[in-house]
Design a protein around this motif. Structure first.
Motif, short mmCIF file in Angstrom:
data_model
loop_
_atom_site.label_atom_id
_atom_site.label_comp_id
_atom_site.label_asym_id
_atom_site.label_seq_id
_atom_site.Cartn_x
_atom_site.Cartn_y
_atom_site.Cartn_z
N ALA A 40 0.83 -1.21 0.00
CA ALA A 40 0.00 0.00 0.00
C ALA A 40 0.86 1.25 0.00
O ALA A 40 0.59 2.22 -0.74
N LEU A 41 1.93 1.26 0.81
CA LEU A 41 2.80 2.43 0.87
C LEU A 41 3.49 2.69 -0.46
O LEU A 41 3.63 3.85 -0.88
N THR A 42 3.90 1.63 -1.14
CA THR A 42 4.59 1.83 -2.43
C THR A 42 3.64 2.42 -3.47
O THR A 42 4.02 3.31 -4.23
N PHE A 43 2.40 1.93 -3.52
CA PHE A 43 1.46 2.44 -4.51
C PHE A 43 1.03 3.87 -4.22
O PHE A 43 0.60 4.59 -5.12
N LEU A 44 1.14 4.28 -2.97
CA LEU A 44 0.80 5.66 -2.60
C LEU A 44 2.00 6.59 -2.73
O LEU A 44 1.90 7.77 -2.42
N GLY A 45 3.14 6.04 -3.15
CA GLY A 45 4.32 6.87 -3.36
C GLY A 45 5.12 7.13 -2.09
O GLY A 45 6.07 7.91 -2.12
N ARG A 46 4.79 6.45 -1.01
CA ARG A 46 5.51 6.64 0.26
C ARG A 46 6.60 5.57 0.36
O ARG A 46 6.58 4.69 1.22
N LEU A 47 7.56 5.65 -0.51
CA LEU A 47 8.55 4.59 -0.70
C LEU A 47 9.54 4.49 0.46
O LEU A 47 9.96 3.39 0.83
N SER A 222 -1.55 7.54 -6.87
CA SER A 222 -1.24 8.88 -7.38
C SER A 222 -0.72 8.83 -8.81
O SER A 222 -1.00 9.74 -9.61
N PHE A 223 0.04 7.81 -9.15
CA PHE A 223 0.59 7.67 -10.49
C PHE A 223 -0.52 7.64 -11.54
O PHE A 223 -0.46 8.34 -12.55
N THR A 224 -1.54 6.85 -11.28
CA THR A 224 -2.67 6.73 -12.21
C THR A 224 -3.43 8.05 -12.31
O THR A 224 -3.82 8.49 -13.40
N LEU A 228 -3.97 10.48 -15.71
CA LEU A 228 -5.30 10.84 -16.21
C LEU A 228 -5.39 12.34 -16.46
O LEU A 228 -5.91 12.79 -17.49
N HIS A 229 -4.86 13.12 -15.54
CA HIS A 229 -4.86 14.58 -15.71
C HIS A 229 -3.98 14.99 -16.91
O HIS A 229 -4.34 15.90 -17.65
N PHE A 230 -2.85 14.31 -17.08
CA PHE A 230 -1.98 14.60 -18.21
C PHE A 230 -2.70 14.38 -19.54
O PHE A 230 -2.56 15.17 -20.48
N GLU A 254 0.48 20.33 -7.87
CA GLU A 254 0.65 19.99 -6.46
C GLU A 254 0.75 18.48 -6.27
O GLU A 254 1.58 17.98 -5.50
N LEU A 255 -0.10 17.74 -6.98
CA LEU A 255 -0.08 16.29 -6.87
C LEU A 255 1.24 15.72 -7.39
O LEU A 255 1.81 14.79 -6.80
N ILE A 256 1.75 16.29 -8.48
CA ILE A 256 3.04 15.85 -9.03
C ILE A 256 4.16 16.13 -8.03
O ILE A 256 5.04 15.29 -7.80
N TYR A 257 4.09 17.29 -7.42
CA TYR A 257 5.12 17.69 -6.45
C TYR A 257 5.11 16.75 -5.24
O TYR A 257 6.17 16.30 -4.78
N LEU A 258 3.93 16.41 -4.74
CA LEU A 258 3.84 15.54 -3.57
C LEU A 258 4.26 14.11 -3.88
O LEU A 258 4.85 13.43 -3.05
N PHE A 259 3.95 13.65 -5.11
CA PHE A 259 4.26 12.27 -5.47
C PHE A 259 5.74 12.08 -5.74
O PHE A 259 6.28 10.99 -5.59
N ASN A 260 6.42 13.15 -6.16
CA ASN A 260 7.88 13.14 -6.32
C ASN A 260 8.34 12.08 -7.32
O ASN A 260 9.24 11.29 -7.05
N ASN A 261 7.72 12.08 -8.49
CA ASN A 261 8.12 11.18 -9.56
C ASN A 261 8.83 12.00 -10.63
O ASN A 261 8.19 12.80 -11.33
N PRO A 262 10.15 11.85 -10.79
CA PRO A 262 10.89 12.71 -11.72
C PRO A 262 10.43 12.58 -13.17
O PRO A 262 10.50 13.55 -13.93
N ARG A 263 9.96 11.40 -13.57
CA ARG A 263 9.49 11.25 -14.94
C ARG A 263 8.23 12.08 -15.17
O ARG A 263 8.09 12.75 -16.20
N GLN A 264 7.32 12.06 -14.20
CA GLN A 264 6.10 12.85 -14.35
C GLN A 264 6.39 14.35 -14.21
O GLN A 264 5.73 15.17 -14.84
N GLU A 265 7.39 14.70 -13.43
CA GLU A 265 7.80 16.10 -13.36
C GLU A 265 8.33 16.57 -14.72
O GLU A 265 8.06 17.69 -15.16
#
Length: 602
Positions: A40-47, A222-224, A228-230, A254-265
């Motif tokens: 659950a933590l990994t899918f929520l980006g809390r790695l 968050s990734f999904t 969808l927004h993109f 804001e969601l991109i910033y919180l998720f901290n995924n460099p590819r999505q940034e």
């Protein structure tokens, strides 16, 4: 709650519910709940939290529990481009006993995902298919769903779009059958993204479904959600709605910033640069694309890198930097040789104006549409399909259409007006009032005083009491036609004209910059002496209907918004002056232009 219930919650995508149970366990966490919590933590980006929990709980895990926890860490670290840590956990996963089906499944599926995130789509599809077979033989429904999902994504990337979407739909149905509504919805999102991206739905339909899905989306992943927004941003851009696309992009930041995924940034910067280019902000676009290029992970994302370089090529071309343009062309040609997808190869070939040896796949409707641009004999077909699909953003690719800047283009289709501006592209299929068209053409030549406009359009000697309301109504109608660009019509000290810098052109003609190039178009009211006694409706009628076209009192009413009595009186007046010819009587009476006598004085 039983151990199996913890896994069920995780497999169904109920990540927040899993973490709620974990927080309430007060340190007495079962092994099963610990594994579910790591997932659950990994899918929520809390790695970082997931890795800390794995380090503390893994000594008591069984091999099966360890393999599942390691799988979640590998997948989500790779998804967020944390390659080194993902590889470390994958090595640990491979070291586990290979004689257990579940361990073997997670090893195969993790390997497939790693290949996919490195753009090795063919091998990813093979490994995902093997993992799928293993899950079926083991009766592992969750594993079957994951493998069918990944296989679908890989098939799309190797141009087997319809096969890929079929696999995704099967995965979604299986997820729904096991009660995993959130997982099923996440896969439905992916399916919709591809259908939108490849034009398998019209632009209007895609926009409607994307907006509806965002409103009801209950996926915690968050990734999904970001993807969808993109796609909504991309669809709005494709529809020519640049203002709403930019608003949507800023909302998701804001969601991109919180998720901290460099590819999505990096994708965020790419989308922002594209919007800046379309809105005519060329230097701003170049700044954003240079920022996107600074991400070191582009070495592992060749398709994303090609998109960034392709957009840089367009920006540099717009700025006229010829030396840099040549260097980019060489770099793209070198990259194209190693593209893992023929789809992206064709995109680059179109960008560089090269002949494509491969026909566009039938499932790539938008790619097939763009392939018609180089064929002048198919330009009409291109325009028709762009308008029908609501892909107004693609109109800017037509030869002779400026890629940015404020421009009015007449007659992309007969009688139409297309407005290209920094806010977007709008298209009026037909201008009902010929006076609106004539007035807009005059304003492009302007500015003109009110006296001059009334004389040129209606043929009247100007009188404020008689004609101001007539002119104001006509100007308001022109503003309505221009839509978001209504402010282009400016009132300058008792005169009207279009905003400075607005270009006007007709299809297949050179853009008009100097107003004198469009002068010499004499209004009907001045070209035919003896028509001074006609009112503005009657003059508009003579302009609107061509030889051989019949119209009735009712159609005249609709055109000029007048009563039946007024319409009848106007038409009979023109008939008496030999300007119209009547056919039939009573309700079936119709009128047409009497060209033989139209120029004589009444």
């Amino acid at each position: 709650m039983t151990p199996s219930s913890h896994k069920d919650l995780l497999h169904k995508g109920e990540y927040l519910a899993v973490l709620d149970l974990y927080e309430k366990s007060s340190g007495a966490t079962s092994r099963d709940l610990a594994v579910a919590s790591i997932g659950a933590l990994t899918f929520l980006g809390r790695l970082d939290e997931a890795e800390a929990l794995f380090r503390s709980a893994s000594p008591i895990f069984s091999d099966a529990e360890k393999s599942e926890a390691l799988f979640f860490l590998v997948v989500n670290l790779a998804r967020t481009q944390n390659w080194q840590r993902a590889r470390e956990y994958f090595r640990a996963l491979r070291s586990l006993p290979k004689n257990r089906k579940r361990n073997a499944y997670y090893r195969l599926q993790a390997s497939a995902f790693l290949r996919y995130t490195k753009s090795q789509f063919l091998s990813a599809e093979v490994l995902a298919t093997q993992a799928f077979s293993l899950a079926v033989s083991d009766g592992f429904l969750y594993g079957k769903v994951l493998s069918a999902d990944l296989r679908g994504h890989a098939l799309v990337q190797v141009d087997r779009v319809k096969d890929g979407i079929k696999s995704l739909k099967e995965a979604s149905s299986s997820a729904k059958a096991m009660g995993a509504s959130s997982l099923s919805q996440a896969i439905q999102v992916s399916t919709l993204l591809y259908e939108s991206q490849f034009g398998l739905r019209s632009g209007s339909e895609s926009l409607g479904k994307l907006r509806a899905l965002i409103k009801k989306l209950d996926v915690a992943d968050s990734f999904t959600r970001i993807n969808l927004h993109f796609e909504l941003v991309r669809s709005l851009t494709l529809a020519g709605n640049y203002v709403d696309a930019e608003k949507e992009l800023l909302q998701v930041f804001e969601l991109i910033y919180l998720f901290n995924n460099p590819r999505q940034e990096t994708l965020f910067k790419l989308r922002h640069a594209e919007l800046s280019l379309r809105r005519g902000r060329h230097h701003e676009a170049l700044e954003k694309i240079l920022d996107a290029k600074r991400w070191s992970g582009l070495a592992h994302n060749p398709l994303l890198k090609s998109q960034i370089l392709g957009l840089e090529y367009k920006i540099v071309a717009a700025l006229g930097f010829k030396e840099r343009l040549a260097l980019l062309s060489t770099e793209l040609l070198d990259m194209m040789k190693s593209f893992p997808s023929s789809l992206n190869r064709r995109i680059t070939q179109r960008l560089l104006g090269l002949e494509s040896p491969d026909p566009a796949p039938s499932s790539d409707q938008i790619g097939g549409l763009l392939s018609r641009l180089g064929d002048s004999n198919r330009e009409e077909e291109y325009i028709t399909q762009v308008l029908e699909g609501n892909y107004l953003g693609l109109l800017s690719r037509l030869p002779g259409i400026p890629p940015s800047g404020d421009t009015l283009v007449w007659d992309l289709e007969r009688g139409s007006l297309t407005v290209f501006s920094s806010t977007g592209i709008t298209h009026a299929p037909s201008i009902r009032s010929r006076q609106s068209r004539q007035l807009l053409e005059l304003l492009a030549e302007g500015p003109f005083t009110k006296e001059a406009l009334v004389k040129k359009v209606w043929g009247y000697d100007y009188h404020p009491i008689k004609h101001d309301s007539l002119l104001y109504t006509a100007i308001a109608q022109c503003r309505k036609v221009l839509g978001p660009a209504a402010h282009w019509i400016e009132n300058r000290e008792n005169s009207y004209g279009l905003k400075a810098g607005v270009r006007i052109q007709w299809r297949s003609k050179t853009p008009v910059v100097d107003a004198t190039q469009v002068q010499g178009k004499t209004p009907l009211s001045l070209a035919k002496p003896g028509l001074e006694t006609l009112n503005h409706r009657q003059l508009g009628c003579l302009e609107a209907w061509n030889k051989g076209v019949f119209f009735s009192v009712k159609s005249y009413q609709g055109e000029f918004s007048v009563s039946r009595n007024t319409a009848t009186r106007d038409l009979r007046d023109m008939e008496s002056k030999g300007l119209l010819r009547a056919v039939g009587s009573g309700p079936s009476r119709r009128y047409t232009r009497h060209f033989e006598t139209a120029n004589r004085k009444p």
